[in-house]
Design an enzyme around this catalytic site. Sequence first.
Site, PDB file in Angstrom:
ATOM      1  N   ASP A 204       8.188  17.008  14.848  1.00 29.12           N
ATOM      2  CA  ASP A 204       9.593  16.972  15.226  1.00 29.12           C
ATOM      3  C   ASP A 204       9.705  16.830  16.738  1.00 29.12           C
ATOM      4  OD1 ASP A 204      12.289  17.300  15.631  1.00 29.12           O
ATOM      5  OD2 ASP A 204      12.440  19.262  14.674  1.00 29.12           O
TER       6      ASP A 204
ATOM      7  N   HIS B 227      12.546  16.448  18.335  1.00 36.55           N
ATOM      8  CA  HIS B 227      13.803  17.072  18.764  1.00 36.55           C
ATOM      9  C   HIS B 227      14.640  16.173  19.680  1.00 36.55           C
ATOM     10  CE1 HIS B 227      12.357  21.159  17.414  1.00 36.55           C
ATOM     11  NE2 HIS B 227      13.602  21.124  16.991  1.00 36.55           N
TER      12      HIS B 227
ATOM     13  N   GLU C 287       9.943  13.121  13.022  1.00 30.80           N
ATOM     14  CA  GLU C 287      11.350  13.520  12.962  1.00 30.80           C
ATOM     15  C   GLU C 287      12.092  13.340  14.284  1.00 30.80           C
ATOM     16  OE1 GLU C 287      13.951  17.625  12.298  1.00 30.80           O
ATOM     17  OE2 GLU C 287      11.989  17.419  11.333  1.00 30.80           O
TER      18      GLU C 287
ATOM     19  N   GLU D 264      19.742  15.733  11.048  1.00 29.35           N
ATOM     20  CA  GLU D 264      20.292  17.062  11.297  1.00 29.35           C
ATOM     21  C   GLU D 264      21.490  17.018  12.243  1.00 29.35           C
ATOM     22  OE1 GLU D 264      18.059  19.409  14.705  1.00 29.35           O
ATOM     23  OE2 GLU D 264      16.599  18.569  13.310  1.00 29.35           O
TER      24      GLU D 264
ATOM     25  N   ASP E 213      22.174  18.938   6.976  1.00 33.08           N
ATOM     26  CA  ASP E 213      22.173  20.404   6.968  1.00 33.08           C
ATOM     27  C   ASP E 213      23.362  20.891   6.151  1.00 33.08           C
ATOM     28  OD1 ASP E 213      22.649  23.180   7.731  1.00 33.08           O
ATOM     29  OD2 ASP E 213      21.163  22.834   9.311  1.00 33.08           O
TER      30      ASP E 213
ATOM     31  N   HIS F 227      17.544  19.864   6.465  1.00 31.75           N
ATOM     32  CA  HIS F 227      17.368  20.658   7.675  1.00 31.75           C
ATOM     33  C   HIS F 227      17.803  22.087   7.355  1.00 31.75           C
ATOM     34  CE1 HIS F 227      18.953  22.017  11.757  1.00 31.75           C
ATOM     35  NE2 HIS F 227      17.703  21.681  12.038  1.00 31.75           N
TER      36      HIS F 227
END
Length: 379
Positions: free
Chosen positions: A189, A191, A216, A242, A265, A292
């Site tokens: 991930d 981010h 991700e 997400e 999410d 998520h």
Amino acid sequence: MKITGLESFMTRDRDRPRLLVKLTTDEGISGWGECYNHGPDRALPPLLDYLYLQIEDEDPTRIERLILKLLQQSRFPPGALGLAAISAIDHALWDISAKALGVPVYKLLGGHTRDKVEVYAGIYTAPDPRDALDHVGGLNEEWGFRAFKLSPFRIDLHANRWGEVVRTSAEYFRQLREISPADFAYAFDAHAKIFEPWQAVQLGNALAPYDPLFFEEPIRMEHAPAWGELKAKLHCPLATGESLYSRFEFLDLLTHKGADIIQPDICAVGGLLEMRKIAAIAEAHYVTVAPHNPMGPLATAVNLHFCAAQPNFKVLEYRLPDEAPYVLDPYLPKDGYLELRPDRPGWGVEIDEAWLATDRYIHWERKLPIRPDGSIGYP
């Protein structure tokens, strides 16, 4: 049956705030839901009180009608806070509806397509491959986890030459893959820390030879065409979502062929109802769903029912409820899966209202990276 009350409870789960919502009815049946803690978290209780006035005395089993009402009552589409609040209300409506019939929520979704739900654990604290393996090995031994998610960055991406960032990431995953059991899967991930798509391509393709479960959210979500171009150049599965909300935003992403796996999410998109619509669109594009879920044990219960009934589900993010005693009987992994509770109505968990009676709020905010030139990087 009519809705007669709404209460919100501010609590905590380790270092994160959690906001739970309880809806009550005139028949004594109550339902529970969880908001996504976007921040400012203290803004959510008065917003929930406002939304309650729009559903008071309504039939809680008319979920589609009530969520449409909440969405349409606003002059403009609700943003992150509005959808987080609506998500919790949606969860509570499903919980009430299932409890009224004495069945688990997944029974209202067409029944369960699977008997148990696979989960993966996030790991972000072990820079050395051997330390990382010791950490995930312990999780495997205790809970049966075989899938894990790490940060791809081994050095500061802002303070080092980009080629060195890519080299160290690839070398780390190569070493970790070589010493790991063959059935261990690793996702990475980023981010959304990378601004330039070509850098995301380089990093993803450097990881690709070692078979990542997925790569991700390497870049920001705002421009769907960039995701289509990124996916076309990557040699590993691309996951994101997400930071997206409605089915319309996911449709834009999927129309541009911007993901192999989507990650909505259920505490942020507006709830289970919207989550199902998003997943149906993904299914029509041959895309799987890996929700998520960095949230608490109530959110995990809500996700479990979604995942149990969703045919294109892939894997669920899972956070161990070490310090979240407000759920008395959380779903815990067994051999890497969460098992269903067919004899328990609603979400299948019991909430400790005595624990929630005291405000246990803890402040949390994202830490912003500062580049060497003093500018702010993406967190």
